[in-house]
Design a protein around this motif. Structure first.
Motif, PDB file in Angstrom:
ATOM      1  N   LEU A  88       0.863  -1.176   0.000  1.00 59.33           N
ATOM      2  CA  LEU A  88       0.000   0.000   0.000  1.00 59.33           C
ATOM      3  C   LEU A  88       0.903   1.231   0.000  1.00 59.33           C
ATOM      4  CD1 LEU A  88      -2.542  -1.190   2.707  1.00 59.33           C
ATOM      5  CD2 LEU A  88      -2.660  -1.523   0.225  1.00 59.33           C
ATOM      6  N   CYS A  89       0.766   2.035  -1.035  1.00 59.46           N
ATOM      7  CA  CYS A  89       1.693   3.156  -1.221  1.00 59.46           C
ATOM      8  C   CYS A  89       0.932   4.459  -1.363  1.00 59.46           C
ATOM      9  CB  CYS A  89       2.545   2.933  -2.473  1.00 59.46           C
ATOM     10  SG  CYS A  89       3.533   1.428  -2.415  1.00 59.46           S
ATOM     11  N   THR A  90       1.635   5.542  -1.079  1.00 61.06           N
ATOM     12  CA  THR A  90       1.173   6.885  -1.419  1.00 61.06           C
ATOM     13  C   THR A  90       2.122   7.447  -2.460  1.00 61.06           C
ATOM     14  OG1 THR A  90       2.484   7.943   0.322  1.00 61.06           O
ATOM     15  CG2 THR A  90       0.238   7.246   0.891  1.00 61.06           C
ATOM     16  N   PHE A  91       1.583   8.295  -3.326  1.00 68.43           N
ATOM     17  CA  PHE A  91       2.386   9.011  -4.309  1.00 68.43           C
ATOM     18  C   PHE A  91       2.137  10.493  -4.110  1.00 68.43           C
ATOM     19  CE2 PHE A  91       2.242   4.808  -6.021  1.00 68.43           C
ATOM     20  CZ  PHE A  91       3.416   4.648  -6.738  1.00 68.43           C
ATOM     21  N   ASP A  92       3.197  11.204  -3.781  1.00 70.05           N
ATOM     22  CA  ASP A  92       3.090  12.620  -3.422  1.00 70.05           C
ATOM     23  C   ASP A  92       2.074  12.813  -2.306  1.00 70.05           C
ATOM     24  OD1 ASP A  92       5.018  13.380  -5.257  1.00 70.05           O
ATOM     25  OD2 ASP A  92       3.565  13.873  -6.826  1.00 70.05           O
ATOM     26  N   GLY A  93       2.044  11.850  -1.373  1.00 67.90           N
ATOM     27  CA  GLY A  93       1.178  11.946  -0.207  1.00 67.90           C
ATOM     28  C   GLY A  93      -0.252  11.494  -0.413  1.00 67.90           C
ATOM     29  N   ARG A  94      -0.606  11.139  -1.644  1.00 66.19           N
ATOM     30  CA  ARG A  94      -1.988  10.724  -1.931  1.00 66.19           C
ATOM     31  C   ARG A  94      -2.092   9.211  -1.906  1.00 66.19           C
ATOM     32  NH1 ARG A  94      -3.648  13.315  -7.499  1.00 66.19           N
ATOM     33  NH2 ARG A  94      -5.568  12.197  -6.967  1.00 66.19           N
ATOM     34  N   PRO A  95      -3.069   8.635  -1.177  1.00 68.54           N
ATOM     35  CA  PRO A  95      -3.228   7.176  -1.154  1.00 68.54           C
ATOM     36  C   PRO A  95      -3.450   6.628  -2.557  1.00 68.54           C
ATOM     37  CG  PRO A  95      -4.525   8.189   0.596  1.00 68.54           C
ATOM     38  CD  PRO A  95      -4.028   9.312  -0.278  1.00 68.54           C
ATOM     39  N   ALA A  96      -2.744   5.548  -2.887  1.00 66.33           N
ATOM     40  CA  ALA A  96      -2.816   4.948  -4.224  1.00 66.33           C
ATOM     41  C   ALA A  96      -3.305   3.520  -4.127  1.00 66.33           C
ATOM     42  CB  ALA A  96      -1.459   5.027  -4.908  1.00 66.33           C
ATOM     43  N   TYR A  97      -4.349   3.300  -3.376  1.00 65.40           N
ATOM     44  CA  TYR A  97      -4.927   1.977  -3.213  1.00 65.40           C
ATOM     45  C   TYR A  97      -6.411   2.143  -2.918  1.00 65.40           C
ATOM     46  CZ  TYR A  97      -3.717   3.459   1.542  1.00 65.40           C
ATOM     47  OH  TYR A  97      -3.552   4.200   2.698  1.00 65.40           O
ATOM     48  N   SER A  98      -7.183   1.118  -3.270  1.00 65.22           N
ATOM     49  CA  SER A  98      -8.636   1.203  -3.078  1.00 65.22           C
ATOM     50  C   SER A  98      -9.003   0.917  -1.629  1.00 65.22           C
ATOM     51  CB  SER A  98      -9.343   0.207  -3.999  1.00 65.22           C
ATOM     52  OG  SER A  98      -8.971  -1.120  -3.651  1.00 65.22           O
ATOM     53  N   GLN A  99     -10.129   1.468  -1.245  1.00 66.46           N
ATOM     54  CA  GLN A  99     -10.717   1.127   0.055  1.00 66.46           C
ATOM     55  C   GLN A  99     -11.664  -0.055  -0.140  1.00 66.46           C
ATOM     56  OE1 GLN A  99      -9.599   2.906   2.734  1.00 66.46           O
ATOM     57  NE2 GLN A  99      -8.317   3.974   1.224  1.00 66.46           N
ATOM     58  N   ALA A 100     -11.965  -0.739   0.951  1.00 65.78           N
ATOM     59  CA  ALA A 100     -12.957  -1.824   0.846  1.00 65.78           C
ATOM     60  C   ALA A 100     -14.346  -1.196   0.773  1.00 65.78           C
ATOM     61  CB  ALA A 100     -12.848  -2.749   2.041  1.00 65.78           C
TER      62      ALA A 100
END
Length: 480
Positions: A468-480
């Motif tokens: 689970l990563c962030t790019f420029d501080g933005r979450p880059a993964y889906s929520q359930a």
């Protein structure tokens, strides 16, 4: 006399060996300058024990000529046989599939607007067609959907360039980013970015479900439509069928340095050897080829003769009707009718004019100017487990969490089942356990590997992980 262009030709399977010679004869009579190399592909090669359906010598010809005109092939049923169409597109980097879909009203029956004239541009290499699949548990199969920024940009920019060079006025994108917010969301984002570079062209975006409904109901709303691979595969067939017949359609597959042209229909083995098949699909594919290789005058000569044949009511069985046909003819007779009309123009259908803006465009994706800052903040661990409830699984996982990673959520088929339950129905043996760094802090690979070691040591079968990563501080993964 212009120098002949080398091309590779495959006669294919089923009806292919009947229709390809007729098409080549028409091209020759129309004055096409072609240096033809013939190869064997498809069923006969598969059955010789080659799971790819194509020999090394055939690959050598295609790579040498860089232009491939292909009749339909048959892939034997059963596992172990690779799709030659997909393999060729990937091996040659044929990233854009171009499928015109026009009505020929009233000469070919259609249920829709007589002025339908749509070109679908389908991304050709990625999406679910990357073919990355796994069986993860006894009950669950997985296909990975891959949408990339370079792949999206290249095909979208191709669609805009195609529209500009072929006198089109609007480009529409279809995707499903209300659900697949990351993958289809990227396709939509790139479309908006590229559209800004073409202020002379109208642009619009549709969610694919309502867009598909509009394409089926009101196709005259659209001009050039660009889509990810799976949607494009489905909707290009839909568009061809509502225009009148899939059997009339040809397709171009365009890459940086090679191109393949093919009918959109299959090999129709039940119609083989009966002088019944309509050669129009391969013929219209050949017209696209002629335009692409710089012989637009010949392309127009062939296409206009074909239109005149349709107008004159000389039809094969698949498009024959009592209302609009004057003769029901076989494969050979239809080909001869087209050849006899070379040099003639259609009376009412729109005449073809190729080469107005040059050959089909070839696009290179731009390089990213700056790289986003990436940080790993957790991991999703997928488990094959059927030994109790979600609460039982959570209890076991909580006992082995720690060392910087805490259990935050468990889901089943995408729905949260712990700490609260959002799943009101079926649960299967495929679970996702989400571990996050304490307080949203970064985690490193060693911490993740250590966690997996503890999970395995506890007798739990982990089958996959996704960081689970962030790019420029933005979450880059889906929520359930």
């Amino acid at each position: 006399m212009n120098q002949a262009t080398p091309i590779t030709v495959a006669h294919g399977d089923g009806i292919g060996p009947e229709i390809m010679p007729i098409v080549l004869e028409i091209l020759d009579k129309a004055g096409a300058q072609l240096d033809i190399e013939t190869i064997d592909i498809g069923e006969q090669v598969y059955l010789r024990g080659n799971p790819a359906g194509i020999d090394d010598a055939a690959w050598e010809s295609i790579r040498r000529t860089r232009v491939f005109l292909k009749a339909p092939i048959t892939t034997p049923q059963g596992r172990g046989y690779q799709s030659l169409n997909v393999a060729t597109r990937i091996a040659l980097g044929l990233y854009a599939n171009v499928r015109p879909a026009s009505t020929f009203h009233p000469y070919v029956e259609t249920k829709h607007h007589p002025d339908m004239d749509v070109v679908l541009v389908r991304e050709n290499e990625e999406d679910l067609y990357a073919g990355i699949e796994h069986r993860q548990t006894a009950d669950v199969m997985q296909s990975l959907k891959l949408i990339t920024r370079p792949g999206s940009e290249r095909v979208i920019r191709f669609a805009f360039e195609y529209a500009r060079t072929h006198g089109r006025s609007k480009v529409t994108a279809f995707a499903k980013d209300n659900i697949m917010k990351l993958s289809d969301g990227l396709f939509h984002e790139v479309f908006d970015e590229v559209a800004a570079d073409y202020p002379d062209l109208e642009n619009e975006y549709w969610i694919v479900d309502i867009g598909a409904a509009k394409l089926a109901d009101t196709p005259e709303m659209f001009d050039v439509v660009v889509l990810p691979n799976l949607y494009g595969d489905i909707l290009s067939d839909v568009a061809a069928q509502i225009a009148g017949s899939v059997g009339l359609g040809g397709a171009a597959n365009i890459g940086d340095s090679a191109a393949m042209f093919e009918a959109v229909h299959g090999s129709a083995p039940r119609r083989a050897g009966q002088n019944l098949a309509n050669p129009s699909g391969v013929l219209t594919a050949a017209v696209l080829m002629l335009d692409h290789i710089g012989q637009p005058d010949v392309a127009a000569r062939v296409y206009n003769a074909w239109l005149r044949t349709l107008e004159d009511g000389v039809h094969t069985y698949d498009i024959h009707s009592e209302a609009h046909s004057t003769a029901k003819v076989g494969t050979r007779e239809f080909g001869q009718a087209v050849a006899d009309r070379l040099g003639e123009m259609p009376r009412t259908l729109r005449p073809a004019a190729f080469g107005v803006g040059g050959p089909m465009p070839v696009i290179e994706a731009s390089e990213r100017e700056t790289q986003p800052v990436k940080q790993t903040v957790g991991v999703d661990v997928f488990l094959d487990w059927n030994d109790g409830t979600a609460a039982d699984l959570a209890q076991r996982l909580q006992a082995i969490a720690g060392n910087g990673l805490g259990l935050k959520m468990i889901s089943n088929r995408g729905a949260i089942v712990w700490p609260q339950s959002m799943a009101g129905g079926l649960l299967v043996d495929h679970w996702r356990a989400r571990f996050m760094g304490a307080g949203g802090s970064a985690v490193d690979h060693a911490e993740i590997v250590d966690l997996l070691g503890r999970i395995g040591g506890a007798g739990l079968d982990f089958i996959k992980t996704e960081n689970l990563c962030t790019f420029d501080g933005r979450p880059a993964y889906s929520q359930a």
